[in-house]
Design an enzyme around this catalytic site. Structure first.
Site, PDB file in Angstrom:
ATOM      1  N   PHE A 115      37.302  -3.601  31.009  1.00  0.00           N
ATOM      2  CA  PHE A 115      38.047  -4.601  30.251  1.00  0.00           C
ATOM      3  C   PHE A 115      37.737  -4.386  28.764  1.00  0.00           C
ATOM      4  O   PHE A 115      36.578  -4.236  28.381  1.00  0.00           O
ATOM      5  CB  PHE A 115      37.669  -6.014  30.693  1.00  0.00           C
ATOM      6  CG  PHE A 115      38.572  -7.050  30.100  1.00  0.00           C
ATOM      7  CD1 PHE A 115      39.896  -7.131  30.499  1.00  0.00           C
ATOM      8  CD2 PHE A 115      38.111  -7.911  29.127  1.00  0.00           C
ATOM      9  CE1 PHE A 115      40.752  -8.074  29.936  1.00  0.00           C
ATOM     10  CE2 PHE A 115      38.956  -8.858  28.555  1.00  0.00           C
ATOM     11  CZ  PHE A 115      40.280  -8.937  28.965  1.00  0.00           C
ATOM     12  N   ASP A 186      29.870  -5.251  35.263  1.00  0.00           N
ATOM     13  CA  ASP A 186      30.689  -6.423  34.987  1.00  0.00           C
ATOM     14  C   ASP A 186      31.406  -6.784  36.289  1.00  0.00           C
ATOM     15  O   ASP A 186      32.134  -5.953  36.851  1.00  0.00           O
ATOM     16  CB  ASP A 186      31.687  -6.087  33.864  1.00  0.00           C
ATOM     17  CG  ASP A 186      32.601  -7.258  33.528  1.00  0.00           C
ATOM     18  OD1 ASP A 186      32.765  -8.170  34.366  1.00  0.00           O
ATOM     19  OD2 ASP A 186      33.176  -7.244  32.425  1.00  0.00           O
ATOM     20  N   TYR A 211      36.078 -18.132  35.930  1.00  0.00           N
ATOM     21  CA  TYR A 211      37.387 -18.802  35.948  1.00  0.00           C
ATOM     22  C   TYR A 211      38.405 -18.068  36.803  1.00  0.00           C
ATOM     23  O   TYR A 211      39.528 -18.533  36.931  1.00  0.00           O
ATOM     24  CB  TYR A 211      37.933 -19.019  34.526  1.00  0.00           C
ATOM     25  CG  TYR A 211      37.765 -17.865  33.561  1.00  0.00           C
ATOM     26  CD1 TYR A 211      38.575 -16.748  33.633  1.00  0.00           C
ATOM     27  CD2 TYR A 211      36.792 -17.920  32.577  1.00  0.00           C
ATOM     28  CE1 TYR A 211      38.420 -15.700  32.748  1.00  0.00           C
ATOM     29  CE2 TYR A 211      36.624 -16.878  31.675  1.00  0.00           C
ATOM     30  CZ  TYR A 211      37.439 -15.759  31.762  1.00  0.00           C
ATOM     31  OH  TYR A 211      37.274 -14.731  30.877  1.00  0.00           O
ATOM     32  N   LYS A 212      38.013 -16.924  37.361  1.00  0.00           N
ATOM     33  CA  LYS A 212      38.948 -16.174  38.196  1.00  0.00           C
ATOM     34  C   LYS A 212      38.756 -16.595  39.662  1.00  0.00           C
ATOM     35  O   LYS A 212      39.131 -17.693  40.038  1.00  0.00           O
ATOM     36  CB  LYS A 212      38.703 -14.680  37.992  1.00  0.00           C
ATOM     37  CG  LYS A 212      38.971 -14.227  36.558  1.00  0.00           C
ATOM     38  CD  LYS A 212      38.680 -12.739  36.392  1.00  0.00           C
ATOM     39  CE  LYS A 212      38.870 -12.301  34.953  1.00  0.00           C
ATOM     40  NZ  LYS A 212      40.286 -12.302  34.529  1.00  0.00           N
ATOM     41  N   ARG A 358      50.858  -7.513  38.167  1.00  0.00           N
ATOM     42  CA  ARG A 358      49.580  -7.605  38.858  1.00  0.00           C
ATOM     43  C   ARG A 358      49.544  -8.865  39.718  1.00  0.00           C
ATOM     44  O   ARG A 358      49.977  -9.933  39.275  1.00  0.00           O
ATOM     45  CB  ARG A 358      48.480  -7.654  37.791  1.00  0.00           C
ATOM     46  CG  ARG A 358      47.089  -7.495  38.306  1.00  0.00           C
ATOM     47  CD  ARG A 358      46.096  -7.509  37.152  1.00  0.00           C
ATOM     48  NE  ARG A 358      45.958  -8.846  36.570  1.00  0.00           N
ATOM     49  CZ  ARG A 358      44.895  -9.257  35.860  1.00  0.00           C
ATOM     50  NH1 ARG A 358      43.897  -8.430  35.617  1.00  0.00           N
ATOM     51  NH2 ARG A 358      44.854 -10.467  35.377  1.00  0.00           N
TER      52      ARG A 358
END
Lengths: 399, 399
Positions: A115, A186, A211-212, A358
């Site tokens: 990311f 990560d 938060y995912k 996605r």
């Protein structure tokens, strides 16, 4: 296969929405509203400053860290919550560079599937350090070959945010260790998505957001894991008062706290932690192996259905489920407009520049019926070129 | 004098409590519960990921930054919210060291009245930089004399967290500039407490928290101000994706965003920002000059009453209101037990090691009646040695 009917009921889902973006922002757990409201009213309101002791706010980052730890193979006492993922990347990398034995090494190895914020934070740290460190960014499939004696630290995201391609944490960590490097992982797209075994893989540091797949809410706090062997040796770099050995002694000089506590920085975000704590209840009693089994089944079904019904979409993710996280991307030059058209029909995924649409598959609240219904809508949009309208091509601030 | 009856009604106060610790954690604004609940239900719940655009979550750190900015003399577009105060100190200091013209200077000047976390963060940065920087910590009244040509950056907290002693921001900033140094101001105990004029004082950087006088809730987000002259030159050090020029381009290399935006790091804490946004409504239409007038009157009254009724307590704050923030400390070797006894009687202040009992005066919701009632209880405790009981001497985790 385990039945997730119980967990599905724990989340609010708007009418007419099929939510395939829980890999970006998890949905609202019903209990989070009440939990936060109660914390604000009964703790902040009634206890005021006393909440730090009486409601044990001060230890929330550790207690919740342990709850997250269970999902990522981290022993109790090795994970703490706080800050954002980017900040935690900085701490992990600064610590790892300090701990690596051969101090002459200058390469921080990452890949182009990491990311961007991780890369940016590394760039910022490198500039601050000004000691000739180099951020080497290779293609994901070149990582293993690039781990050699020049590498100080590998800094990788286990699941590629665009493609879902899965790195082999155990193999790459072992390779890093074999050449004398340290490994940072990560877990942004791993925690709650796939089984992770940090201890078993002997990862040195790990970081992630909540938060995912963990459904902690927009901007929910991040976490950091430090391997027990480093916990009392790591220098946190961002040495804030809550990482001090005795924060309330108000000493003028810093002494790092014991173990993982030193990775705390400032005053913890209590309201956000309460939302996350409520969200984590959904994971009680859940075995990540069951999540994985259903996740692969949902992703496989989605791929099969899309390929059958939408021939112009090209798979952008590994076909083999064992090589993939819990998400699937398809490639199309008009990906942005296609995703906007999908969203207008209630199928929410997201777009990742330049051309990927996605979709995240989250067994806690998504099932086979959702997948089939989503593909039917996608097929209608593709077959009839419904995406080809001006309103779907207007770029929003956040994609 | 302005009547604060309107604002007093905006906050929840438990029965039997006189709250003189709003300088540590402000009380709950009634509207914050509903605001947060509504954001969670109607935005997170209904909009899901779309909230970032449709509810304008992404620009909240700037919008709320402007609201805070109005209270601290910062022009629109110069303040952004995020992270914790400690993190923002790190960013400000790293940027300032980069911007100072004479790169040979090695002194970061602070004082022993600065909040320890600021000193710790500077220590951490100095160790990372490893370029011979020295954190010079002098007594607060020696700061002005210590600003000389060796100093790269002054890093001071305007209002001393223990004593309330007020630095003259304008004078010290001018002195720093006169010798070629940059000035960073920590406004933790200033924002919402006293009038601040960042632009007028020509401060280079300022940082602060929002859970004290701004009532944003436990662990509410911090803010950072960058002077317009530096905004497009400052290197954020913590270079996260939301500080990138185009976060959603997902470039592999970092390019700082325009102006204050580059001080953003990770994904903003939306739920916490919603609570803060509601809390800031209390400040609409408030003139900081009115706050200051009432604050000094309340502090003066408190000092006069305590000195009249509790001769064993020694004033630990400047007697002259113009030299003081919005808080008053008294010194006593048994300060910890005295504060516990006070809290047990509903008068909530706090203790700061080694021997200060500290009281904050917050005109939005505290008035003369509260002050007199608090002193009567304090006088009873002191006159009758009611603090001298074992249960008041047991130290809690958080003091």
């Amino acid at each position: 296969m385990m039945d997730f009917a119980r967990t599905r009921k724990l989340f609010y889902m708007p009418d007419g929405v099929i939510y395939l973006d829980g890999n970006s922002l998890g949905p609202l757990p019903h209990s989070a509203v009440e939990r936060v409201s109660s914390l604000m009213t009964h703790q902040w309101g009634e206890m005021l400053i006393r909440g730090w002791n009486d409601a044990q706010w001060m230890t929330m980052p550790r207690r919740i860290g342990d709850r997250v730890g269970r999902l990522i193979g981290a022993p109790a006492g090795t994970v703490v919550m706080g800050d954002t993922l980017s900040i935690k990347v900085y701490q992990a990398l600064a610590s790892a560079l300090d701990l690596v034995e051969d101090k002459s090494r200058r390469v921080i190895l990452s890949d182009s599937g990491n990311f961007p914020s991780d890369l940016y934070m590394a760039e910022g740290l490198i500039k601050s350090l000004d000691r000739g460190y180099v951020l080497k960014v290779v293609a994901p499939d070149e990582v293993e070959a690039a781990i050699n004696e020049t590498v100080a630290v590998t800094m990788l995201t286990e699941v590629d945010y665009r493609t879902g391609r899965l790195h082999d944490m155990k193999v790459l960590t072992a390779k890093a260790h074999a050449v004398g490097a340290l490994a940072i992982w990560d877990l942004a797209h791993s925690a709650g998505a796939i089984p992770v075994d940090l201890a078993g893989a002997e990862a040195d540091f790990a970081v992630g957001c909540t938060y995912k797949y963990l459904n902690g809410g927009p901007g929910a706090p991040a976490f950091i894991y430090v391997a027990p062997k480093w916990a009392d040796k790591a220098r946190p770099a961002l040495s804030g008062w809550l990482g001090h050995e005795r924060p309330f002694a108000f000493d003028l000089t810093y002494r790092p706290g014991d173990g993982i506590d030193r990775m705390r920085v400032g005053t913890p975000p209590i309201i956000a932690l309460a939302a996350l704590d409520a969200a984590l209840d959904a994971w009680d009693g859940i075995d990540m192996a069951d999540i994985r089994q259903k996740s692969i089944a949902l992703c496989d079904l989605f791929i099969r259905e899309v390929e059958g019904k939408c021939p112009s979409l090209k798979l952008g993710s590994p076909r083999d489920g064992t090589q993939r996280g819990s998400q699937v991307s398809f490639i199309h030059p008009e990906g942005y407009a296609i995703m906007q058209a999908l969203i207008s029909r209630g199928v929410i995924g997201d777009f990742r520049a330049p051309d990927a649409i996605r979709f995240g598959f989250t067994p806690l609240y998504i099932d086979e019926t959702d997948v089939r219904a989503a593909v039917d809508i996608l097929a209608d949009i593709m077959t009839n070129n419904l995406w080809d309208q001006p309103q779907f091509k207007q770029k929003a601030l956040v994609t």
